[in-house]
Motif scaffolding. Sequence first.
Motif, PDB file in Angstrom:
ATOM      1  N   ALA A   1       0.826  -1.206   0.000  1.00  0.00           N
ATOM      2  CA  ALA A   1       0.000   0.000   0.000  1.00  0.00           C
ATOM      3  C   ALA A   1       0.862   1.259   0.000  1.00  0.00           C
ATOM      4  CB  ALA A   1      -0.930  -0.006   1.214  1.00  0.00           C
ATOM      5  N   VAL A   2       1.932   1.241   0.793  1.00  0.00           N
ATOM      6  CA  VAL A   2       2.830   2.407   0.845  1.00  0.00           C
ATOM      7  C   VAL A   2       3.495   2.626  -0.506  1.00  0.00           C
ATOM      8  CG1 VAL A   2       4.921   3.338   1.899  1.00  0.00           C
ATOM      9  CG2 VAL A   2       3.216   2.199   3.320  1.00  0.00           C
ATOM     10  N   ILE A   3       3.975   1.540  -1.115  1.00  0.00           N
ATOM     11  CA  ILE A   3       4.620   1.662  -2.421  1.00  0.00           C
ATOM     12  C   ILE A   3       3.616   2.131  -3.472  1.00  0.00           C
ATOM     13  CG2 ILE A   3       5.737   0.351  -4.272  1.00  0.00           C
ATOM     14  CD1 ILE A   3       7.062  -1.352  -2.150  1.00  0.00           C
TER      15      ILE A   3
ATOM     16  N   ALA B   1       3.668  -0.750  -7.396  1.00  0.00           N
ATOM     17  CA  ALA B   1       4.001   0.261  -8.392  1.00  0.00           C
ATOM     18  C   ALA B   1       3.013   0.245  -9.550  1.00  0.00           C
ATOM     19  CB  ALA B   1       5.424   0.045  -8.903  1.00  0.00           C
ATOM     20  N   PHE B   2       2.634  -0.941 -10.017  1.00  0.00           N
ATOM     21  CA  PHE B   2       1.654  -1.012 -11.106  1.00  0.00           C
ATOM     22  C   PHE B   2       0.292  -0.503 -10.640  1.00  0.00           C
ATOM     23  CE2 PHE B   2       4.524  -3.878 -13.477  1.00  0.00           C
ATOM     24  CZ  PHE B   2       4.356  -3.339 -14.738  1.00  0.00           C
ATOM     25  N   LEU B   3      -0.059  -0.787  -9.390  1.00  0.00           N
ATOM     26  CA  LEU B   3      -1.323  -0.273  -8.862  1.00  0.00           C
ATOM     27  C   LEU B   3      -1.307   1.246  -8.809  1.00  0.00           C
ATOM     28  CD1 LEU B   3      -4.087  -0.683  -7.585  1.00  0.00           C
ATOM     29  CD2 LEU B   3      -2.949  -0.955  -5.370  1.00  0.00           C
ATOM     30  N   GLY B   4      -0.238   1.824  -8.248  1.00  0.00           N
ATOM     31  CA  GLY B   4      -0.145   3.280  -8.161  1.00  0.00           C
ATOM     32  C   GLY B   4      -0.066   3.933  -9.528  1.00  0.00           C
ATOM     33  N   GLY B   5       0.738   3.358 -10.449  1.00  0.00           N
ATOM     34  CA  GLY B   5       0.836   3.909 -11.795  1.00  0.00           C
ATOM     35  C   GLY B   5      -0.471   3.804 -12.556  1.00  0.00           C
TER      36      GLY B   5
ATOM     37  N   LEU C   1      10.615  -7.507  -4.485  1.00  0.00           N
ATOM     38  CA  LEU C   1      10.388  -7.209  -5.905  1.00  0.00           C
ATOM     39  C   LEU C   1       8.947  -7.506  -6.276  1.00  0.00           C
ATOM     40  CD1 LEU C   1      11.301  -6.478  -8.756  1.00  0.00           C
ATOM     41  CD2 LEU C   1      12.052  -8.858  -9.042  1.00  0.00           C
ATOM     42  N   ASN C   2       8.427  -8.627  -5.807  1.00  0.00           N
ATOM     43  CA  ASN C   2       7.035  -8.983  -6.077  1.00  0.00           C
ATOM     44  C   ASN C   2       6.078  -7.947  -5.490  1.00  0.00           C
ATOM     45  OD1 ASN C   2       4.848 -10.700  -6.918  1.00  0.00           O
ATOM     46  ND2 ASN C   2       4.664 -11.373  -4.793  1.00  0.00           N
ATOM     47  N   VAL C   3       6.346  -7.551  -4.232  1.00  0.00           N
ATOM     48  CA  VAL C   3       5.502  -6.545  -3.581  1.00  0.00           C
ATOM     49  C   VAL C   3       5.602  -5.206  -4.309  1.00  0.00           C
ATOM     50  CG1 VAL C   3       5.182  -5.217  -1.469  1.00  0.00           C
ATOM     51  CG2 VAL C   3       5.599  -7.677  -1.338  1.00  0.00           C
ATOM     52  N   ALA C   4       6.838  -4.822  -4.682  1.00  0.00           N
ATOM     53  CA  ALA C   4       7.046  -3.521  -5.334  1.00  0.00           C
ATOM     54  C   ALA C   4       6.368  -3.463  -6.691  1.00  0.00           C
ATOM     55  CB  ALA C   4       8.538  -3.248  -5.482  1.00  0.00           C
ATOM     56  N   LEU C   5       6.447  -4.547  -7.464  1.00  0.00           N
ATOM     57  CA  LEU C   5       5.806  -4.548  -8.777  1.00  0.00           C
ATOM     58  C   LEU C   5       4.292  -4.402  -8.644  1.00  0.00           C
ATOM     59  CD1 LEU C   5       7.821  -7.283 -10.707  1.00  0.00           C
ATOM     60  CD2 LEU C   5       7.770  -4.826 -11.170  1.00  0.00           C
ATOM     61  N   LYS C   6       3.702  -5.124  -7.704  1.00  0.00           N
ATOM     62  CA  LYS C   6       2.253  -5.012  -7.500  1.00  0.00           C
ATOM     63  C   LYS C   6       1.872  -3.592  -7.076  1.00  0.00           C
ATOM     64  CE  LYS C   6       1.495  -9.856  -6.181  1.00  0.00           C
ATOM     65  NZ  LYS C   6       1.086 -10.772  -5.088  1.00  0.00           N
TER      66      LYS C   6
ATOM     67  N   ILE D   1       7.564   3.142 -12.832  1.00  0.00           N
ATOM     68  CA  ILE D   1       7.199   1.876 -12.180  1.00  0.00           C
ATOM     69  C   ILE D   1       8.413   0.953 -12.116  1.00  0.00           C
ATOM     70  CG2 ILE D   1       5.811  -0.220 -12.464  1.00  0.00           C
ATOM     71  CD1 ILE D   1       3.606   1.570 -13.640  1.00  0.00           C
ATOM     72  N   VAL D   2       9.148   0.866 -13.213  1.00  0.00           N
ATOM     73  CA  VAL D   2      10.343   0.013 -13.250  1.00  0.00           C
ATOM     74  C   VAL D   2      11.395   0.517 -12.262  1.00  0.00           C
ATOM     75  CG1 VAL D   2      12.241  -0.779 -14.711  1.00  0.00           C
ATOM     76  CG2 VAL D   2       9.921  -0.703 -15.620  1.00  0.00           C
TER      77      VAL D   2
END
Length: 293
Positions: free
Chosen positions: A2-4, A207-211, A200-205, A258-259
Amino acid sequence: MAVIAIMAFLACLTLGGVSMVRATAASWQGGISREVTIQIKPAEGRDMNQALLTARDVALQFVGTIDGQVVDEAATERLLEPWLGTGLDFDELPVPRLVIVTIDENNPPDFAAMAAALQRAVPGAYLDDHRAWVNRLSAMADATTTIGVSIMALVFSAMVLTVVFATRGALSGSRDIVEVLHFVGAEGGFVARQFQNHFLNVALKGAFLGGGLACLFFVIARFWQARFLATPGSDQATALFGKISIGWGAYGGILLTIVIIAALTTLTARLTVMRTIREIDRIRSDPARTDTL
């Protein structure tokens, strides 16, 4: 996650906003830099229509000019209508008249020479090349970019600190397991990969959600502007930001953001774990600290 997601949303929103403002400023700047204006004030005994035609002909003699257009009385009245109303009598009201000259942006004329020639042909004629407005728009775009980059840097910094604390929290709960694995021969890189793959898994989820939410925001904003066209709120937003729309370049920038967020999160988690393992190694290599523990 959620924070990411929140950090990614803010970063992508900032990127899209900066892109939109820069595109609007570039459009304004391009429109201004393609034209110069000749202003002629009424004078005693002056044939205004002849003076306008003379000024236009003098300007078109210079290399770099493409076209010249005299702003007639009807067009001048429409320009002044919001302030002075309709039915203006130009014989009684000393309103300056304008000639708009289109120039070649890649090969502009000599404005100083043009201004001097206009003064000789039509005394009192004033040439406005809009350089002051162009400089202001350029400064505004640069300031917007600087502010946007600063905001994104703060967002990334906050995200990195969040990942550091999250990784340390995860390590604190699994420290005994990490120490046993490392003691029986697991390399630091192996342990770090387990954490970095998780983050990495958490960040991708996230980041894609926020983007994705940021892209959705711009799509909804564009729909709102088109839906409520010609309303006071839409007119004010259009005057301030122009068309609320971002191009494919901005969407590509959001994807790149996102990347970057995923890469920063993974790298931060790895470095945090490796640093913790080095601390474990120092403790094991110090007999006094080991006995105390």
